[in-house]
Motif scaffolding. Structure first.
Motif, PDB file in Angstrom:
ATOM      1  N   GLN A 148       0.827  -1.211   0.000  1.00  0.00           N
ATOM      2  CA  GLN A 148       0.000   0.000   0.000  1.00  0.00           C
ATOM      3  C   GLN A 148       0.862   1.263   0.000  1.00  0.00           C
ATOM      4  O   GLN A 148       0.586   2.234   0.704  1.00  0.00           O
ATOM      5  N   LYS A 149       1.913   1.211  -0.814  1.00  0.00           N
ATOM      6  CA  LYS A 149       2.803   2.359  -0.987  1.00  0.00           C
ATOM      7  C   LYS A 149       2.951   2.616  -2.484  1.00  0.00           C
ATOM      8  O   LYS A 149       2.969   1.677  -3.284  1.00  0.00           O
ATOM      9  N   ALA A 150       3.095   3.895  -2.833  1.00  0.00           N
ATOM     10  CA  ALA A 150       3.326   4.259  -4.226  1.00  0.00           C
ATOM     11  C   ALA A 150       4.705   3.753  -4.655  1.00  0.00           C
ATOM     12  O   ALA A 150       5.622   3.637  -3.830  1.00  0.00           O
ATOM     13  N   ILE A 151       4.840   3.479  -5.939  1.00  0.00           N
ATOM     14  CA  ILE A 151       6.111   2.979  -6.477  1.00  0.00           C
ATOM     15  C   ILE A 151       7.245   3.958  -6.159  1.00  0.00           C
ATOM     16  O   ILE A 151       8.343   3.542  -5.789  1.00  0.00           O
ATOM     17  N   ARG A 152       6.983   5.255  -6.259  1.00  0.00           N
ATOM     18  CA  ARG A 152       8.029   6.245  -5.943  1.00  0.00           C
ATOM     19  C   ARG A 152       8.517   6.099  -4.491  1.00  0.00           C
ATOM     20  O   ARG A 152       9.695   6.270  -4.210  1.00  0.00           O
ATOM     21  N   GLN A 153       7.624   5.764  -3.582  1.00  0.00           N
ATOM     22  CA  GLN A 153       8.008   5.577  -2.181  1.00  0.00           C
ATOM     23  C   GLN A 153       8.827   4.301  -2.020  1.00  0.00           C
ATOM     24  O   GLN A 153       9.825   4.278  -1.292  1.00  0.00           O
ATOM     25  N   LEU A 154       8.434   3.236  -2.705  1.00  0.00           N
ATOM     26  CA  LEU A 154       9.220   1.992  -2.653  1.00  0.00           C
ATOM     27  C   LEU A 154      10.625   2.233  -3.198  1.00  0.00           C
ATOM     28  O   LEU A 154      11.598   1.704  -2.659  1.00  0.00           O
ATOM     29  N   LEU A 155      10.732   3.053  -4.250  1.00  0.00           N
ATOM     30  CA  LEU A 155      12.045   3.384  -4.805  1.00  0.00           C
ATOM     31  C   LEU A 155      12.883   4.142  -3.776  1.00  0.00           C
ATOM     32  O   LEU A 155      14.061   3.833  -3.583  1.00  0.00           O
ATOM     33  N   GLU A 156      12.284   5.104  -3.100  1.00  0.00           N
ATOM     34  CA  GLU A 156      13.008   5.875  -2.080  1.00  0.00           C
ATOM     35  C   GLU A 156      13.488   4.985  -0.942  1.00  0.00           C
ATOM     36  O   GLU A 156      14.544   5.217  -0.366  1.00  0.00           O
ATOM     37  N   GLU A 157      12.712   3.957  -0.612  1.00  0.00           N
ATOM     38  CA  GLU A 157      13.039   3.067   0.510  1.00  0.00           C
ATOM     39  C   GLU A 157      13.931   1.887   0.114  1.00  0.00           C
ATOM     40  O   GLU A 157      14.422   1.174   0.993  1.00  0.00           O
ATOM     41  N   CYS A 158      14.139   1.690  -1.175  1.00  0.00           N
ATOM     42  CA  CYS A 158      14.900   0.532  -1.660  1.00  0.00           C
ATOM     43  C   CYS A 158      16.351   0.597  -1.197  1.00  0.00           C
ATOM     44  O   CYS A 158      17.014   1.621  -1.326  1.00  0.00           O
ATOM     45  N   LYS A 159      16.843  -0.507  -0.671  1.00  0.00           N
ATOM     46  CA  LYS A 159      18.208  -0.565  -0.141  1.00  0.00           C
ATOM     47  C   LYS A 159      19.213  -1.129  -1.151  1.00  0.00           C
ATOM     48  O   LYS A 159      20.393  -1.244  -0.862  1.00  0.00           O
ATOM     49  N   ASP A 160      18.752  -1.485  -2.336  1.00  0.00           N
ATOM     50  CA  ASP A 160      19.617  -2.022  -3.388  1.00  0.00           C
ATOM     51  C   ASP A 160      20.612  -0.941  -3.808  1.00  0.00           C
ATOM     52  O   ASP A 160      20.219   0.183  -4.130  1.00  0.00           O
ATOM     53  N   ILE A 161      21.893  -1.272  -3.801  1.00  0.00           N
ATOM     54  CA  ILE A 161      22.922  -0.303  -4.190  1.00  0.00           C
ATOM     55  C   ILE A 161      23.603  -0.698  -5.500  1.00  0.00           C
ATOM     56  O   ILE A 161      24.679  -0.201  -5.832  1.00  0.00           O
ATOM     57  N   SER A 162      22.970  -1.594  -6.250  1.00  0.00           N
ATOM     58  CA  SER A 162      23.523  -2.005  -7.551  1.00  0.00           C
ATOM     59  C   SER A 162      23.640  -0.809  -8.468  1.00  0.00           C
ATOM     60  O   SER A 162      22.843   0.130  -8.406  1.00  0.00           O
ATOM     61  N   GLY A 163      24.629  -0.876  -9.353  1.00  0.00           N
ATOM     62  CA  GLY A 163      24.814   0.188 -10.324  1.00  0.00           C
ATOM     63  C   GLY A 163      23.695   0.210 -11.338  1.00  0.00           C
ATOM     64  O   GLY A 163      23.250  -0.835 -11.821  1.00  0.00           O
ATOM     65  N   ILE A 164      23.192   1.410 -11.633  1.00  0.00           N
ATOM     66  CA  ILE A 164      22.135   1.579 -12.639  1.00  0.00           C
ATOM     67  C   ILE A 164      22.321   2.942 -13.281  1.00  0.00           C
ATOM     68  O   ILE A 164      22.598   3.927 -12.596  1.00  0.00           O
ATOM     69  N   SER A 165      22.200   2.986 -14.614  1.00  0.00           N
ATOM     70  CA  SER A 165      22.315   4.260 -15.317  1.00  0.00           C
ATOM     71  C   SER A 165      21.453   4.221 -16.568  1.00  0.00           C
ATOM     72  O   SER A 165      21.174   3.157 -17.113  1.00  0.00           O
TER      73      SER A 165
END
Length: 171
Positions: A148-165
């Motif tokens: 029950q969270k918006a995707i943008r909030q899940l992104l802010e809370e995500c602990k994944d530190i994998s490289g992405i560009s």
């Protein structure tokens, strides 16, 4: 009442790290549009480090929003057929490995489904930056039906530190 033509909104993640990655993404998008439903929106293309295993080959990933009349099982079967047509060889042991194409159903309307062969929403999507970043680009306010969270909030809370560009596509 016949619901066989009811339209559903689904989000799928597509990606691979073998072969002509960009061409395979384009092929997967075209095949999904042809066989699974109408393409409504697509994220940009992201280059990401492998998740869950080690390899030198980075992935290209993208998220698509589709409108479909397929039920979840039909959609899964269609995704697997498309993966196979694009050279995907499934690992019987279920371990993560390099692949030409991986298509994951992330969300299907607000459905919560847990069967031995299919779980919706995708059970690890909230832990994966390579899923959340492109999904947030096209559906930031879409609410995850379990958390029950918006995707943008899940992104802010995500602990994944994998490289992405953002992947630079040459015109």
């Amino acid at each position: 009442m016949d619901n066989s033509f009811q339209k559903h909104i689904v989000f799928v993640s597509i990606g691979g790290n073998m072969g002509d990655r960009l061409s395979l993404l384009k092929s997967a998008t075209a095949l999904l549009s042809e066989k699974a439903g109408t393409l409504v929106k697509s994220s940009g293309v992201y280059e990401t480090e492998p998740w869950g295993f080690t390899t030198n080959a980075n992935f290209l990933n993208q998220t698509l929003k589709l409108e479909t009349t397929l039920n979840p099982d039909q959609l899964l079967e269609t995704c697997h057929a498309i993966e196979s047509s694009l050279g995907r060889m499934r690992n019987i042991a279920g371990e993560y490995q390099s692949r030409t194409m991986d298509i994951d159903i992330l969300l299907y309307d607000s459905l919560i489904m847990d069967t031995p062969h299919l779980r919706i929403p995708h059970p690890f999507m909230h832990e994966r930056l390579f899923v959340l970043k492109p999904l947030s680009e096209i559906a930031p306010d879409y609410v995850h039906p379990i958390f029950q969270k918006a995707i943008r909030q899940l992104l802010e809370e995500c602990k994944d530190i994998s490289g992405i560009s953002v992947y630079k596509i040459n015109a």
